[in-house]
Scaffold this active site. Structure first.
Site, mmCIF file in Angstrom:
data_model
loop_
_atom_site.group_PDB
_atom_site.id
_atom_site.type_symbol
_atom_site.label_atom_id
_atom_site.label_comp_id
_atom_site.label_asym_id
_atom_site.label_seq_id
_atom_site.Cartn_x
_atom_site.Cartn_y
_atom_site.Cartn_z
ATOM 1 N N ALA A 65 12.243 1.960 10.162
ATOM 2 C CA ALA A 65 13.194 0.879 10.274
ATOM 3 C C ALA A 65 12.129 -0.295 10.112
ATOM 4 C CB ALA A 65 14.040 0.841 11.435
ATOM 5 N N GLY A 108 12.477 6.005 10.713
ATOM 6 C CA GLY A 108 13.699 6.043 10.075
ATOM 7 C C GLY A 108 13.073 6.695 8.447
ATOM 8 N N GLU A 111 13.308 10.308 9.175
ATOM 9 C CA GLU A 111 14.720 10.565 9.100
ATOM 10 C C GLU A 111 15.605 10.503 7.638
ATOM 11 O OE1 GLU A 111 15.344 7.497 12.171
ATOM 12 O OE2 GLU A 111 15.947 8.901 13.388
ATOM 13 N N GLU A 131 9.103 6.251 17.585
ATOM 14 C CA GLU A 131 10.145 5.035 17.974
ATOM 15 C C GLU A 131 9.757 4.871 19.381
ATOM 16 O OE1 GLU A 131 11.071 7.447 16.035
ATOM 17 O OE2 GLU A 131 12.482 6.570 14.707
HETATM 18 N N1 CAA Z 1 8.431 -2.658 9.977
HETATM 19 C C1 CAA Z 1 8.034 -3.668 9.637
HETATM 20 N N2 CAA Z 1 6.797 -4.001 9.055
HETATM 21 C C2 CAA Z 1 5.990 -2.971 8.766
HETATM 22 C C3 CAA Z 1 6.329 -1.479 9.115
HETATM 23 C C4 CAA Z 1 7.677 -1.375 9.791
HETATM 24 N N3 CAA Z 1 8.104 -0.337 10.064
HETATM 25 N N4 CAA Z 1 5.473 -0.637 8.935
HETATM 26 C C5 CAA Z 1 4.464 -1.540 8.451
HETATM 27 N N5 CAA Z 1 4.782 -2.763 8.351
HETATM 28 C C6 CAA Z 1 4.127 -3.904 7.661
HETATM 29 C C7 CAA Z 1 3.042 -4.318 8.627
HETATM 30 O O1 CAA Z 1 3.674 -5.414 9.510
HETATM 31 C C8 CAA Z 1 1.992 -4.832 7.700
HETATM 32 O O2 CAA Z 1 2.402 -6.273 7.370
HETATM 33 P P1 CAA Z 1 1.616 -7.402 7.309
HETATM 34 O O3 CAA Z 1 0.698 -7.336 6.088
HETATM 35 O O4 CAA Z 1 2.462 -8.500 7.208
HETATM 36 O O5 CAA Z 1 0.802 -7.679 8.463
HETATM 37 C C9 CAA Z 1 2.220 -4.014 6.454
HETATM 38 O O6 CAA Z 1 3.255 -3.547 6.317
HETATM 39 C C10 CAA Z 1 0.950 -3.258 6.205
HETATM 40 O O7 CAA Z 1 1.002 -2.232 7.419
HETATM 41 P P2 CAA Z 1 -0.265 -1.960 8.149
HETATM 42 O O8 CAA Z 1 -1.321 -2.971 8.132
HETATM 43 O O9 CAA Z 1 0.112 -1.589 9.675
HETATM 44 O O10 CAA Z 1 -0.733 -0.754 7.464
HETATM 45 P P3 CAA Z 1 -1.691 0.396 7.895
HETATM 46 O O11 CAA Z 1 -2.039 1.269 6.420
HETATM 47 O O12 CAA Z 1 -2.816 0.388 8.496
HETATM 48 O O13 CAA Z 1 -0.766 1.514 8.644
HETATM 49 C C11 CAA Z 1 1.636 2.393 9.533
HETATM 50 C C12 CAA Z 1 0.550 1.829 8.100
HETATM 51 C C13 CAA Z 1 0.786 3.667 10.081
HETATM 52 C C14 CAA Z 1 2.674 3.009 8.596
HETATM 53 C C15 CAA Z 1 1.599 1.169 10.426
HETATM 54 O O14 CAA Z 1 2.210 0.235 9.831
HETATM 55 C C16 CAA Z 1 2.684 1.364 11.221
HETATM 56 O O15 CAA Z 1 2.505 2.336 12.389
HETATM 57 N N6 CAA Z 1 4.078 1.188 11.075
HETATM 58 C C17 CAA Z 1 5.071 1.269 12.136
HETATM 59 C C18 CAA Z 1 5.638 2.543 12.095
HETATM 60 C C19 CAA Z 1 6.807 2.814 12.767
HETATM 61 O O16 CAA Z 1 6.595 2.613 14.205
HETATM 62 N N7 CAA Z 1 7.869 3.226 12.680
HETATM 63 C C20 CAA Z 1 9.123 3.368 13.352
HETATM 64 C C21 CAA Z 1 9.982 2.152 13.142
HETATM 65 S S1 CAA Z 1 11.289 2.212 14.231
HETATM 66 C C22 CAA Z 1 12.460 3.224 13.349
HETATM 67 O O17 CAA Z 1 12.506 3.676 12.350
HETATM 68 C C23 CAA Z 1 13.849 3.286 14.244
HETATM 69 C C24 CAA Z 1 14.902 3.898 13.992
HETATM 70 O O18 CAA Z 1 14.824 5.142 13.312
HETATM 71 C C25 CAA Z 1 16.140 3.444 14.383
#
Ligand code: CAA
Length: 257
Positions: A65, A108, A111, A131
């Site tokens: 998400a 997500g 999922e 999450e």
């Molecule tokens: N939401 C919003 N932005 C995201 C994102 C997310 N889930 N994942 C990555 N991005 C954005 C980052 O903020 C970054 O943006 P900026 O360039 O503006 O800073 C860009 O994408 C690149 O990301 P990274 O620099 O972090 O890239 P990386 O290659 O070093 O790492 C990653 C990649 C491991 C996927 C890392 O970005 C990460 O951990 N992302 C979040 C993963 C996460 O926690 N997902 C679960 C979300 S909650 C959910 O899904 C809820 C649900 O089911 C209800």
């Protein structure tokens, strides 16, 4: 219309949907979810589409998400966004959907892959339900679909720690159908879709329905559904054609009737 989800037709009967937010690792914002739901609903009705491939880019299938979009939400806004309805629309597609997973399939994104019927993963793909790290729990089926796919103890380990796991670990747990070299992910998913696309669509649809509905039912009800679905297919022209072609030692020509 935005280009956050691209639609391609790589082979006859096959549609490829590509999530296209590379700058955000394909995070699923509301717009992407709405487009996915819309496309899958339309493709579900489109008689020329026999199988669908859902993919992202080489770095990320979907990183979950959109955290930036969700960070300030209150309970009522979260409810009003209606994301659960979009998940239902995505999971409700009657056609076979194959996830081609390269890079991250997190939260997500994991999922989303689990709503698909077949998952092809590149060997460096990374899965996870992280999450808990950001103060929530999976909200798109992760606690249920992951547990049903891999069992309580493995699901608990990943949901409670938020730790990522590799494509090979996912395969060993029964979460993915095939692991292939990274450059072959999309091609392999398209090949599987092409293979399904030439089969009789009614049989394919009822097979999908029987597997999914059966997973939620007691065995006796699930077996009854299976046998009825199998019997129903005896009124289809494709059943006659398929069996006649076998006996006459020729290739069948299926029409979807
Ligand atoms: N939401 C919003 N932005 C995201 C994102 C997310 N889930 N994942 C990555 N991005 C954005 C980052 O903020 C970054 O943006 P900026 O360039 O503006 O800073 C860009 O994408 C690149 O990301 P990274 O620099 O972090 O890239 P990386 O290659 O070093 O790492 C990653 C990649 C491991 C996927 C890392 O970005 C990460 O951990 N992302 C979040 C993963 C996460 O926690 N997902 C679960 C979300 S909650 C959910 O899904 C809820 C649900 O089911 C209800």
């Amino acid at each position: 219309m935005t280009d956050l989800v691209l639609l391609e037709r790589p082979a006859e009967g096959v549609v490829l949907l590509r999530i296209n937010r590379p700058e955000a690792r394909n995070a699923l914002n509301l717009e992407v979810r709405k487009l996915l739901a819309k496309h899958l609903a339309e493709l579900g009705e489109d008689t020329t589409t026999r199988a669908i491939v859902l993919t992202g880019n080489e770095k990320s299938f979907a990183a979950g998400a959109d955290i930036k979009e969700m960070a300030g939400l209150g309970t009522i806004e979260a409810l009003q966004r209606g994301v659960h309805k979009l998940w239902r629309a995505i999971a409700g597609c009657p056609k076979p959907v194959i996830a081609a997973v390269s890079g991250y399939a997190l939260g997500g994104g994991c999922e989303l892959a689990m709503t698909c019927d077949i998952i092809v993963a590149g060997e460096s793909a990374r899965f996870g339900q992280p999450e808990v790290n950001i103060g929530i729990i999976p909200g798109g089926g992760g606690t249920q679909r992951l547990t049903r796919a891999v069992g309580k103890y493995k699901a608990m380990k990943y949901i409670l720690t938020g730790e990522m796991f590799s494509a090979n670990e996912a395969f060993d747990m029964g979460l993915v159908s095939e692991v292939v070299p990274d450059p072959e992910v999309e091609g392999r998913a398209i090949d599987l879709a092409r293979q399904i696309a030439v089969l009789p669509p009614l049989a394919v649809q009822l097979a999908k329905e029987a597997v999914l509905a059966g997973m939620e039912a007691p065995l006796s009800s699930a077996l009854a559904l299976e046998v009825k679905s199998s019997q129903i297919l005896f009124s289809s022209q494709d059943q006659k054609e398929g069996m006649r072609a076998f006996i006459e030692k020729r290739k069948p020509r299926f029409t979807g009737h």
